[in-house]
Design an enzyme around this catalytic site. Structure first.
Site, PDB file in Angstrom:
ATOM      1  N   GLU A  92     -13.308  64.720  26.378  1.00 54.33           N
ATOM      2  CA  GLU A  92     -13.513  65.943  25.599  1.00 54.33           C
ATOM      3  C   GLU A  92     -14.618  65.590  24.636  1.00 54.33           C
ATOM      4  O   GLU A  92     -14.454  64.688  23.809  1.00 54.33           O
ATOM      5  CB  GLU A  92     -12.190  66.250  24.895  1.00 54.33           C
ATOM      6  CG  GLU A  92     -12.020  67.690  24.570  1.00 54.33           C
ATOM      7  CD  GLU A  92     -12.025  67.849  23.094  1.00 54.33           C
ATOM      8  OE1 GLU A  92     -13.116  68.164  22.575  1.00 54.33           O
ATOM      9  OE2 GLU A  92     -10.995  67.642  22.476  1.00 54.33           O
ATOM     10  N   CYS A 140     -14.250  70.367  17.058  1.00 53.50           N
ATOM     11  CA  CYS A 140     -14.882  70.384  18.378  1.00 53.50           C
ATOM     12  C   CYS A 140     -14.985  71.809  18.905  1.00 53.50           C
ATOM     13  O   CYS A 140     -15.802  72.097  19.767  1.00 53.50           O
ATOM     14  CB  CYS A 140     -14.110  69.498  19.341  1.00 53.50           C
ATOM     15  SG  CYS A 140     -12.342  69.716  19.235  1.00 53.50           S
TER      16      CYS A 140
HETATM   17  P1  NDP Z   1     -18.197  58.393  19.065  1.00 53.95           P
HETATM   18  O1  NDP Z   1     -18.341  58.809  20.466  1.00 53.95           O
HETATM   19  O2  NDP Z   1     -19.060  57.331  18.541  1.00 53.95           O
HETATM   20  O3  NDP Z   1     -16.706  57.923  18.766  1.00 53.95           O
HETATM   21  C1  NDP Z   1     -15.583  58.537  19.349  1.00 53.95           C
HETATM   22  C2  NDP Z   1     -14.506  57.499  19.526  1.00 53.95           C
HETATM   23  O4  NDP Z   1     -14.948  56.522  20.448  1.00 53.95           O
HETATM   24  C3  NDP Z   1     -14.162  56.744  18.257  1.00 53.95           C
HETATM   25  O5  NDP Z   1     -12.800  56.419  18.254  1.00 53.95           O
HETATM   26  C4  NDP Z   1     -15.002  55.494  18.396  1.00 53.95           C
HETATM   27  O6  NDP Z   1     -14.514  54.426  17.640  1.00 53.95           O
HETATM   28  C5  NDP Z   1     -14.850  55.235  19.860  1.00 53.95           C
HETATM   29  N1  NDP Z   1     -15.861  54.378  20.410  1.00 53.95           N
HETATM   30  C6  NDP Z   1     -17.176  54.319  20.112  1.00 53.95           C
HETATM   31  N2  NDP Z   1     -17.778  53.376  20.843  1.00 53.95           N
HETATM   32  C7  NDP Z   1     -16.825  52.818  21.618  1.00 53.95           C
HETATM   33  C8  NDP Z   1     -16.817  51.769  22.575  1.00 53.95           C
HETATM   34  N3  NDP Z   1     -17.918  51.112  22.893  1.00 53.95           N
HETATM   35  N4  NDP Z   1     -15.659  51.435  23.174  1.00 53.95           N
HETATM   36  C9  NDP Z   1     -14.519  52.095  22.861  1.00 53.95           C
HETATM   37  N5  NDP Z   1     -14.485  53.079  21.956  1.00 53.95           N
HETATM   38  C10 NDP Z   1     -15.608  53.449  21.348  1.00 53.95           C
HETATM   39  O7  NDP Z   1     -18.332  59.678  18.237  1.00 53.95           O
HETATM   40  P2  NDP Z   1     -18.284  59.834  16.659  1.00 53.95           P
HETATM   41  O8  NDP Z   1     -16.885  59.833  16.228  1.00 53.95           O
HETATM   42  O9  NDP Z   1     -19.188  58.892  15.982  1.00 53.95           O
HETATM   43  O10 NDP Z   1     -18.912  61.265  16.550  1.00 53.95           O
HETATM   44  C11 NDP Z   1     -20.254  61.443  16.973  1.00 53.95           C
HETATM   45  C12 NDP Z   1     -20.462  62.839  17.471  1.00 53.95           C
HETATM   46  O11 NDP Z   1     -19.564  63.140  18.528  1.00 53.95           O
HETATM   47  C13 NDP Z   1     -20.197  63.906  16.461  1.00 53.95           C
HETATM   48  O12 NDP Z   1     -21.257  64.044  15.581  1.00 53.95           O
HETATM   49  C14 NDP Z   1     -20.014  65.077  17.366  1.00 53.95           C
HETATM   50  O13 NDP Z   1     -21.244  65.576  17.769  1.00 53.95           O
HETATM   51  C15 NDP Z   1     -19.281  64.511  18.550  1.00 53.95           C
HETATM   52  N6  NDP Z   1     -17.850  64.720  18.438  1.00 53.95           N
HETATM   53  C16 NDP Z   1     -17.291  65.655  19.242  1.00 53.95           C
HETATM   54  C17 NDP Z   1     -15.951  65.922  19.145  1.00 53.95           C
HETATM   55  C18 NDP Z   1     -15.293  66.879  20.041  1.00 53.95           C
HETATM   56  O14 NDP Z   1     -14.082  66.968  19.986  1.00 53.95           O
HETATM   57  N7  NDP Z   1     -15.968  67.607  20.865  1.00 53.95           N
HETATM   58  C19 NDP Z   1     -15.108  65.273  18.158  1.00 53.95           C
HETATM   59  C20 NDP Z   1     -15.789  64.297  17.370  1.00 53.95           C
HETATM   60  C21 NDP Z   1     -17.096  64.041  17.541  1.00 53.95           C
HETATM   61  P3  NDP Z   1     -15.236  53.997  16.260  1.00 53.95           P
HETATM   62  O15 NDP Z   1     -15.040  55.153  15.343  1.00 53.95           O
HETATM   63  O16 NDP Z   1     -14.489  52.791  15.847  1.00 53.95           O
HETATM   64  O17 NDP Z   1     -16.650  53.767  16.594  1.00 53.95           O
END
Ligand code: NDP
Length: 676
Positions: A258, A297
């Protein structure tokens, strides 16, 4: 607030931060509030522990056992919400924002518990769909069933809903009977950790059912196999990277994603200024821009309005935005708090400037806005920003770039097909809403745009205050969307449970299928025994137990008596000539309801006993007409049982009514409530 060391919960133990620790900052003050790090965790050991300890313990429980555990957990968390609200302020969330997250998450557990108890059997195997007849004799049949995957669910959550994001994934996973490892987003992990700590302290889940990673997932994703599931919420870039991992591809690990979504809201062609739909639309767009500071989201990114209403929409939105107080979420006058982190603020400002190349910013200046009760330079504050795009057909970025904050773009349409085509330019979204009072507009929206959106939300004067909101995913309804939105699906009631189960087609004789599913199926063996089944308590009734009744003859007097008594003097029962002219009847026939009444008269055992109530009939079919002089006889077979609580449960009886030639004239399922 002193700095909190976020612990992981691994192999049944709390583990303090390890390796290089990351300081997590308050979104409001910029001060470090927590530290996180997971380098010392044994990730392979965690996956193994879930599979070896948590999975078998959960699989021993029935769907109802697991549902009762979820309900107790929801009650436990509900009593401890205040502590979570308090921690949540530092994520930039106002109290109403936190309620969406915390109360919304707990509510999801309640709904899953209740739906699971109503819709799933009190069993460990789920039957899916109806019995399939695979041979003429009826001795070779098929049934789909589902059983829990024997692996682990890895939940990778987004920063915007530290509690809801965790609980909405845990609910269907635990109902399915699969253990989970939760990895919250770091930026707001102190709230997720506090809630997870409550889950562990409640002692309501079996050992190994849940584990928690405060920090990175290390090599966990390289350790997954075909019985495991990853459920991810976050950015498209991270989703693509994780989906592309060789273990995930080679072992066919299920991956639910998602991710980004350029959700749209359309003001219907019928919803001119002054209509209730117009008012509701303005309120909703404003709410979606400012709730959680636009970090949902499902938030409305594209505001699609009729050309002729564009100026009125902009005026009304700007008037509302001007009244929106931004600042410290603890301040009760504040309506919009901060973004979750300074990194998010930079990201939102960067994305807003990209939108600015195609759309004009008509409200909100990030260089100049008022912040109440906090320092705009230290906290992750931005003002709501409204853009207006003159040429949405030529524009690219407004349909593709998600500024994950209080940012929306207004664009005008010529006619409904144009509006829907613009909504579809997002190439797949979680939700689109249409504000219309015209069912024809709604039908056209589903036909033209359904394929591009995981959810279509229609609001108007009738839905009024009952409507749950464009931006609220509900546990009953699917949440997820095609294409850009990740191609995944979560929740949707029991549909969400199936993501954590394997569907298996089973084929065999009726007795084999009945033995597997613990429910009587047509063609399976039955047995008769004393006493009458209505004398037996819930626990004493076994599927297949059957009562064959005595016979009774249906007379013309019975039919006439029934007709005058009930008033049902339909010609098929009263007029020989007219009845005979009907292709279905040989002449006057008995009423279907008379047959049912006689059937009850034949099988009922009248004395007070464990049968508490008859509360319905399912799947009733009249298969052959019954003429005066025919006799009737009934077979009553226990088909399936479903415990409701400690006092009573539902018994589903397979009922066949037969004539003197042994031909079945009616079939149905009778539902009774029986005392334990
Ligand atoms: P990320 O994709 O960076 O992070 C999402 C999750 O993935 C977090 O728990 C993060 O952990 C984890 N993650 C990141 N890198 C890895 C990895 N290599 N291996 C395993 N897990 C990983 O998104 P962000 O939270 O930084 O948000 C960035 C953008 O994503 C937002 O600005 C928005 O545009 C979008 N977003 C969309 C959402 C939706 O529901 N549609 C919800 C939230 C964000 P950690 O935080 O420790 O890096």
């Amino acid at each position: 607030m002193s700095v909190i060391s976020l612990n992981s919960y691994s192999l049944g133990r709390w583990m303090p931060p390890s390796g290089e620790r990351q300081g997590l900052k308050s979104a409001v003050s910029g001060q470090v509030v927590a530290e996180i790090g997971s380098a010392a965790l044994d990730f392979a050991g965690m996956a193994d522990y879930a599979r070896r300890v948590g999975g078998p313990a959960l699989r021993k429980m029935t769907f109802h056992d697991r549902a009762f555990a979820l309900k107790a957990l929801a009650q436990y968390l509900n009593e401890r919400r205040e502590a979570l609200y308090e921690l949540s302020y530092e994520t930039g969330a106002t109290k109403p924002d936190s309620m969406i997250d915390i109360d919304g998450g707990i509510g999801t557990l309640f709904v899953y518990s209740s739906k699971a108890r109503r819709e799933l059997p009190d069993d460990r195997i789920l039957t899916d769909g109806a019995l399939e007849q695979l041979s003429r004799s009826g001795q070779f049949v098929g049934q789909h069933v589902a059983t829990p995957l024997q692996g682990v669910a890895v939940h990778i959550n987004a920063f915007n809903f530290p509690v809801w994001g965790m609980l909405e994934k845990l609910a269907p996973t635990l109902i399915a009977g699969v253990p989970a490892i939760v990895k919250p987003a770091s930026a707001t992990a102190w709230v997720a950790e506090a809630c997870f700590r409550m889950i562990v302290e409640s002692g309501l889940l079996p050992e190994g059912a849940v584990q928690f990673i405060a920090g990175s997932t290390g090599d966990l994703l390289d350790r997954l196999s075909g019985q495991d599931v990853v459920s991810f919420t976050g950015s498209a870039a991270t989703a693509a990277m994780l989906k592309g991992k060789s273990a995930v591809i080679e072992k066919s690990v299920r991956f639910i994603a998602e991710q980004d979504s350029l959700n749209a809201s359309i003001l219907g062609p019928d919803a001119a200024p002054g209509t209730p739909e117009f008012e509701a639309f303005i309120k909703e767009v404003h709410r979606e821009m400012t709730a959680k500071a636009g970090q949902k989201c499902t938030a409305i990114r594209r505001v699609i309005v009729p050309q002729e209403s564009r100026a009125a929409v902009i005026d009304a939105l700007v008037a509302r935005l001007e009244r929106t107080v931004i600042g410290n979420p603890r301040d009760e006058t504040v309506r919009m708090g901060a973004l979750a982190s300074l990194a998010q603020r930079s990201d939102v400002l960067e994305k807003a400037s990209i939108l600015g190349t195609e759309a004009k910013r008509i409200y909100g200046d990030p260089e100049n806005f008022r912040v109440e009760g906090a320092d705009a330079g230290e906290g992750a504050f931005v003002p709501p920003m409204l853009f207006s795009c003159e040429d949405p057909d030529a524009a690219q970025a407004v349909h593709a770039v998600e500024a994950f904050g209080p940012v929306s773009t207004v664009m005008a349409y010529r006619d409904l097909p144009h509006a829907l085509a613009l909504a579809n330019r997002g190439e797949g979204s979680l939700v689109a809403s249409v504000f219309t009072h015209d069912p024809a507009v709604a039908r056209q929206a589903v036909l033209d745009a359904g394929a591009f959106h995981g959810r279509l939300y229609f609001a108007n004067r009738d839905t009024g205050k009952d409507a749950t909101g464009h931006g609220s995913p509900l546990p009953h309804m699917v949440h997820g969307g095609p294409g850009r939105a990740g191609g995944g699906e979560e929740m949707g009631g029991m549909r969400g449970v199936m993501h954590y189960m394997q569907r298996t087609a089973i084929q065999g004789s009726p007795d084999i299928i009945a033995g597997i599913t613990q429910r009587y199926v047509a063609g399976a063996s039955t047995f008769e025994a004393e006493p009458h089944p209505f004398r037996l308590a819930f626990g004493e009734l076994a599927p297949g137990r059957t009562l064959w009744t005595a016979e009774r003859t249906v007379t013309l007097e019975d039919i006439e008596h029934f007709a005058t008594f009930t008033g049902d003097t339909f010609y098929a029962h009263m007029d020989e000539e007219a009845a005979a002219a009907n292709p279905f009847f040989p002449g006057r026939v008995a009423h279907g309801y008379l047959i049912l009444s006689f059937a009850a008269g034949l099988f009922v055992e009248p004395a007070p006993g464990p049968v508490l109530a008859n509360y319905g009939l399912d799947n009733l079919r009249f298969m052959k007409p019954v003429s005066p002089g025919d006799s009737l006889k009934v077979r009553l077979t226990v088909k399936q049982k479903s415990r409701r609580n400690d006092e009573y449960g539902e018994v589903r009886w397979d009922v066949g009514v037969y004539n003197g030639e042994g031909e079945q004239v009616a079939a149905y399922e009778l539902l009774t409530m029986n005392a334990m």
